[in-house]
Motif scaffolding. Structure first.
Motif, PDB file in Angstrom:
ATOM      1  N   GLY A  22      -2.294   9.011 -12.968  1.00 32.93           N
ATOM      2  CA  GLY A  22      -2.772   8.265 -14.929  1.00 32.93           C
ATOM      3  C   GLY A  22      -1.183   8.656 -15.768  1.00 32.93           C
ATOM      4  O   GLY A  22      -1.233   7.957 -16.839  1.00 32.93           O
ATOM      5  N   ASN A  23      -1.257   9.892 -15.157  1.00 29.44           N
ATOM      6  CA  ASN A  23       0.433   9.963 -16.258  1.00 29.44           C
ATOM      7  C   ASN A  23       1.684  10.249 -15.168  1.00 29.44           C
ATOM      8  O   ASN A  23       2.727   9.567 -15.709  1.00 29.44           O
ATOM      9  N   LEU A  24       1.300  10.802 -14.064  1.00 27.08           N
ATOM     10  CA  LEU A  24       2.899  10.749 -13.397  1.00 27.08           C
ATOM     11  C   LEU A  24       3.437   9.634 -12.601  1.00 27.08           C
ATOM     12  O   LEU A  24       4.677   9.956 -12.731  1.00 27.08           O
ATOM     13  N   ILE A  25       2.261   8.668 -12.182  1.00 28.97           N
ATOM     14  CA  ILE A  25       2.688   7.342 -11.814  1.00 28.97           C
ATOM     15  C   ILE A  25       4.020   6.953 -12.801  1.00 28.97           C
ATOM     16  O   ILE A  25       4.689   6.768 -12.063  1.00 28.97           O
ATOM     17  N   SER A  26       4.006   6.434 -13.733  1.00 30.10           N
ATOM     18  CA  SER A  26       4.734   5.319 -14.434  1.00 30.10           C
ATOM     19  C   SER A  26       6.196   6.152 -14.510  1.00 30.10           C
ATOM     20  O   SER A  26       6.487   5.721 -14.374  1.00 30.10           O
ATOM     21  N   ILE A  27       6.224   7.697 -14.569  1.00 31.08           N
ATOM     22  CA  ILE A  27       6.891   8.521 -14.413  1.00 31.08           C
ATOM     23  C   ILE A  27       7.837   8.402 -13.567  1.00 31.08           C
ATOM     24  O   ILE A  27       9.005   7.720 -13.844  1.00 31.08           O
ATOM     25  N   LEU A  28       7.355   8.617 -12.308  1.00 34.82           N
ATOM     26  CA  LEU A  28       7.886   8.757 -11.142  1.00 34.82           C
ATOM     27  C   LEU A  28       7.849   6.902 -10.590  1.00 34.82           C
ATOM     28  O   LEU A  28       9.673   7.131 -10.386  1.00 34.82           O
ATOM     29  N   GLU A  29       7.907   6.401 -10.961  1.00 37.33           N
ATOM     30  CA  GLU A  29       8.691   4.963 -11.098  1.00 37.33           C
ATOM     31  C   GLU A  29       9.395   4.582 -12.118  1.00 37.33           C
ATOM     32  O   GLU A  29      10.459   4.173 -11.232  1.00 37.33           O
ATOM     33  N   GLU A  30       9.356   5.043 -13.156  1.00 36.11           N
ATOM     34  CA  GLU A  30      10.994   4.977 -14.326  1.00 36.11           C
ATOM     35  C   GLU A  30      12.119   5.898 -13.668  1.00 36.11           C
ATOM     36  O   GLU A  30      12.447   5.164 -13.677  1.00 36.11           O
ATOM     37  N   ILE A  31      11.804   6.491 -12.801  1.00 32.25           N
ATOM     38  CA  ILE A  31      12.361   7.213 -12.553  1.00 32.25           C
ATOM     39  C   ILE A  31      12.968   6.322 -11.497  1.00 32.25           C
ATOM     40  O   ILE A  31      14.412   6.726 -11.180  1.00 32.25           O
ATOM     41  N   ARG A  83       6.228  13.028 -22.292  1.00 30.35           N
ATOM     42  CA  ARG A  83       7.119  12.381 -21.351  1.00 30.35           C
ATOM     43  C   ARG A  83       8.090  12.432 -21.446  1.00 30.35           C
ATOM     44  O   ARG A  83       8.296  12.727 -20.013  1.00 30.35           O
ATOM     45  N   ASP A  84       9.379  12.355 -22.378  1.00 30.48           N
ATOM     46  CA  ASP A  84      10.741  12.856 -22.682  1.00 30.48           C
ATOM     47  C   ASP A  84      11.214  14.354 -21.541  1.00 30.48           C
ATOM     48  O   ASP A  84      11.767  13.913 -20.645  1.00 30.48           O
ATOM     49  N   ARG A  85      10.117  14.862 -21.770  1.00 29.43           N
ATOM     50  CA  ARG A  85      10.395  16.395 -20.632  1.00 29.43           C
ATOM     51  C   ARG A  85      10.174  16.039 -19.702  1.00 29.43           C
ATOM     52  O   ARG A  85      10.953  17.053 -18.223  1.00 29.43           O
ATOM     53  N   MET A  86       9.355  15.543 -18.922  1.00 30.67           N
ATOM     54  CA  MET A  86       8.837  14.879 -17.921  1.00 30.67           C
ATOM     55  C   MET A  86       9.684  14.424 -17.087  1.00 30.67           C
ATOM     56  O   MET A  86       9.686  14.393 -15.428  1.00 30.67           O
ATOM     57  N   ILE A  87       9.870  13.203 -17.860  1.00 30.70           N
ATOM     58  CA  ILE A  87      11.723  12.504 -17.033  1.00 30.70           C
ATOM     59  C   ILE A  87      12.419  13.682 -16.612  1.00 30.70           C
ATOM     60  O   ILE A  87      12.843  13.385 -15.575  1.00 30.70           O
ATOM     61  N   VAL A  88      12.596  14.323 -18.140  1.00 27.58           N
ATOM     62  CA  VAL A  88      13.212  14.962 -17.623  1.00 27.58           C
ATOM     63  C   VAL A  88      13.578  16.107 -16.013  1.00 27.58           C
ATOM     64  O   VAL A  88      14.643  16.278 -15.384  1.00 27.58           O
ATOM     65  N   LYS A  89      12.738  16.558 -16.389  1.00 26.18           N
ATOM     66  CA  LYS A  89      12.404  17.981 -14.952  1.00 26.18           C
ATOM     67  C   LYS A  89      12.083  16.820 -13.732  1.00 26.18           C
ATOM     68  O   LYS A  89      12.908  17.936 -13.209  1.00 26.18           O
ATOM     69  N   PHE A  90      11.469  15.828 -13.707  1.00 31.30           N
ATOM     70  CA  PHE A  90      11.216  15.105 -12.952  1.00 31.30           C
ATOM     71  C   PHE A  90      12.274  14.622 -12.289  1.00 31.30           C
ATOM     72  O   PHE A  90      13.104  14.755 -10.657  1.00 31.30           O
ATOM     73  N   GLN A  91      13.282  13.971 -12.935  1.00 29.17           N
ATOM     74  CA  GLN A  91      15.054  13.935 -12.289  1.00 29.17           C
ATOM     75  C   GLN A  91      15.179  14.781 -11.780  1.00 29.17           C
ATOM     76  O   GLN A  91      15.701  14.301 -10.423  1.00 29.17           O
ATOM     77  N   ALA A  92      15.306  15.912 -12.521  1.00 23.22           N
ATOM     78  CA  ALA A  92      15.986  17.156 -12.150  1.00 23.22           C
ATOM     79  C   ALA A  92      15.525  17.618 -10.702  1.00 23.22           C
ATOM     80  O   ALA A  92      16.336  17.479  -9.357  1.00 23.22           O
ATOM     81  N   LEU A  93      14.174  17.541 -11.031  1.00 17.31           N
ATOM     82  CA  LEU A  93      13.840  18.002  -9.045  1.00 17.31           C
ATOM     83  C   LEU A  93      14.009  16.742  -8.213  1.00 17.31           C
ATOM     84  O   LEU A  93      14.453  17.221  -6.793  1.00 17.31           O
ATOM     85  N   ARG A  94      14.454  15.449  -8.263  1.00 20.80           N
ATOM     86  CA  ARG A  94      14.657  14.575  -7.266  1.00 20.80           C
ATOM     87  C   ARG A  94      15.954  14.939  -6.915  1.00 20.80           C
ATOM     88  O   ARG A  94      16.005  15.119  -5.808  1.00 20.80           O
ATOM     89  N   ASP A  95      16.557  15.301  -8.080  1.00 19.95           N
ATOM     90  CA  ASP A  95      17.749  14.911  -7.213  1.00 19.95           C
ATOM     91  C   ASP A  95      18.740  16.227  -6.786  1.00 19.95           C
ATOM     92  O   ASP A  95      19.194  16.386  -6.158  1.00 19.95           O
ATOM     93  N   ALA A  96      17.597  17.229  -7.335  1.00 20.41           N
ATOM     94  CA  ALA A  96      17.716  18.217  -7.028  1.00 20.41           C
ATOM     95  C   ALA A  96      17.823  18.520  -5.032  1.00 20.41           C
ATOM     96  O   ALA A  96      18.174  19.075  -3.960  1.00 20.41           O
ATOM     97  N   THR A  97      15.842  17.772  -4.999  1.00 19.69           N
ATOM     98  CA  THR A  97      15.893  17.410  -3.148  1.00 19.69           C
ATOM     99  C   THR A  97      16.593  16.924  -2.965  1.00 19.69           C
ATOM    100  O   THR A  97      16.771  17.582  -1.483  1.00 19.69           O
ATOM    101  N   ILE A  98      16.972  15.595  -3.244  1.00 22.49           N
ATOM    102  CA  ILE A  98      18.056  14.472  -2.606  1.00 22.49           C
ATOM    103  C   ILE A  98      19.641  14.929  -1.902  1.00 22.49           C
ATOM    104  O   ILE A  98      20.845  15.279  -0.895  1.00 22.49           O
ATOM    105  N   ALA A  99      19.687  16.235  -3.632  1.00 22.60           N
ATOM    106  CA  ALA A  99      21.288  16.594  -2.959  1.00 22.60           C
ATOM    107  C   ALA A  99      21.244  17.849  -1.465  1.00 22.60           C
ATOM    108  O   ALA A  99      21.874  18.305  -0.162  1.00 22.60           O
TER     109      ALA A  99
END
Lengths: 218, 230
Positions: free
Chosen positions: B159-168, B202-218
């Motif tokens: 209910g929360n994380l999906i839209s955050i991940l979709e936005e990222i 939400r804004d903190r979540m976006i920052v956090k998960f964006q960083a997590l995605r970037d780090a994982t891809i790197a």
């Protein structure tokens, strides 16, 4: 009306063994069906359409899937005989925790013992560390369930049935490292519900050699 | 030590399950926020095996693993039950909660941490798993029926994380047309009185998960490069 119980299973499966032990503990009569996992039957596909895996318990036509869920179901329905989970919520939570740990850690580590070349030493070490942690949890109790055979005992015994195979395959022994667990396993094997539910060691070892061939491992 | 304590982080979706359950049951508790890069001695003492959150401590006794915590809460405070009474229905609820963690979460995470062709391929199992959830919602408002139950709490992160991940990642995973029931459920759950006040910012979540995605891809790219240069 008599209960109709069918167990869809595969004889070497550790997950299937858990259910067999639970059913035996409750003294239940059931029909055992060994599935051909390369050629899954229509009943399995109908009763477990999402995972298409064994074990599946079918009780009066209704399916229950996932071994730990099945064992809890058996314990809740036939609650008057040989309770597997304790009655106190905190101890129940602890039992569930260790059963979950066994599934999460031991299963994966067990696979690594024979599937990964070059990592054998490390895999052995990690496996033994896990067993030591479990041995610590057992302490001086006769069973993980305390005085009585319980939920964690049901979940762990099947791995001991495979341990014989792992010890040969990965060339290590846990006797020196985890003597209490060895004693515990012997105590469990004295129970008819356990000894009749686990496969013959040699048969299991022969199956394991076949499994390695299928995976292309020498 | 008497009372209820919950060790959590500000962002953990697993910890939210315990928060929601305690709120549904009206249980007073103390929150201890953990910094996972600097775990407190208490956390390490209460969860020595995994050293993770959430951990519920009730009268000094710790319980770890969020779904196990949910069952503990349900068994200790029996009003407003989360799990149904009938054993087969209980088994079915446990099945869906496990399916959520083992399959839905892992497959959606896979889509999130990949890119290009790999991400396209990862979408296939993710959508298949979501379809199973869509089917399970037929004829029901919540997975628990008329009211929020065990499975809703287990799947609530959707209910929360999906839209955050979709936005990222700029990708629609839960399409309203393909998944009308699931989309409606996500909205109903997210807006439910007990639930809506507890979402992390939400804004903190976006920052956090964006960083997590970037780090994982790197990290994946570095590992691939190291593998080919051997």
């Amino acid at each position: 009306m008599a209960d109709e119980i069918i167990l869809l299973d595969f004889w070497p499966s550790m997950f299937g063994m858990k259910v067999r032990i639970a059913l035996a503990e409750k003294g239940l009569k059931y029909e055992y069906r060994d599935e051909d996992l390369f050629n899954k039957g229509p009943l399995l596909l109908e009763m477990n359409p999402i995972h298409k895996k064994i074990p599946v318990l079918i009780h009066n036509g209704k399916p229950i899937c996932e071994s730990q869920i099945i064992v809890q179901y058996i314990d809740e329905v036939w609650k008057d005989k040989s309770p597997l989970l304790p009655s106190d919520p905190y101890h129940r939570a602890q039992a569930r925790f260790w059963a979950d740990y066994i599934d999460k850690k031991l299963h994966l580590l067990g696979q690594r013992l024979w599937r990964t070349k070059g990592e054998e030493q490390e895999a052995n070490k990690e496996y033994i560390e896990c067993l030591k942690l479990l041995e610590g949890e057992l302490g001086d109790k006769p069973y993980f369930g305390g005085e009585n055979f319980g939920f964690v005992d049901v979940n762990l015994m099947p791995y001991f049935s495979w341990l014989y195979v792992f010890e040969i395959a990965a060339n290590f022994s846990i006797e020196a490292e985890c003597p209490k667990l060895i004693t515990w396993a012997k105590r469990c094997m004295e129970k008819e519900s356990v000894s009749t539910s686990l496969p013959d060691r040699q048969k299991l070892y022969d199956f394991f050699l076949q499994l390695k061939k299928w995976h292309g491992i020498e | 030590m008497v009372g209820v304590k919950l060790f959590r982080t500000w962002s953990s979706p697993f910890a939210l399950r315990a928060v929601w359950a305690l709120k549904i049951k009206g249980i007073d508790y103390e929150t201890i926020f953990e910094d996972l890069s600097n775990k407190s001695p208490s956390l390490l003492q209460y969860n020595p095996v995994y050293k993770k959150v959430p951990v519920l401590v009730h009268n000094g006794k710790p319980i770890a693993e969020s779904l196990i915590i949910l069952e503990y809460i349900d068994e200790t405070w029996k009003h407003a039950p989360l799990l149904p009474e009938d054993p087969h229905e209980r088994a079915t609820a446990r099945f869906w909660a496990k399916f959520g963690d083992d399959k839905v979460l892992t497959s959606i995470w896979s889509v999130f941490i990949k890119q290009g062709k790999e991400q396209e391929e990862a979408m296939v199992p993710a959508l298949e798993n979501l379809k199973f959830l869509e089917e399970e919602l037929k004829g029901k408002k919540f997975f628990g029926g008329e009211t929020i139950g065990f499975v809703d709490l287990a799947l609530g992160w959707l209910g929360n994380l999906i839209s955050i991940l979709e936005e990222i990642v700029g990708l629609k995973v839960v399409d309203g047309e393909k998944f009308p029931l699931l989309s409606a459920w996500m909205q109903d759950f997210a807006d439910a009185p007990i639930i809506k006040d507890n979402w992390p910012p939400r804004d903190r979540m976006i920052v956090k998960f964006q960083a997590l995605r970037d780090a994982t891809i790197a990290a994946a790219a570095a590992a691939a490069a190291a593998a080919t240069s051997k």
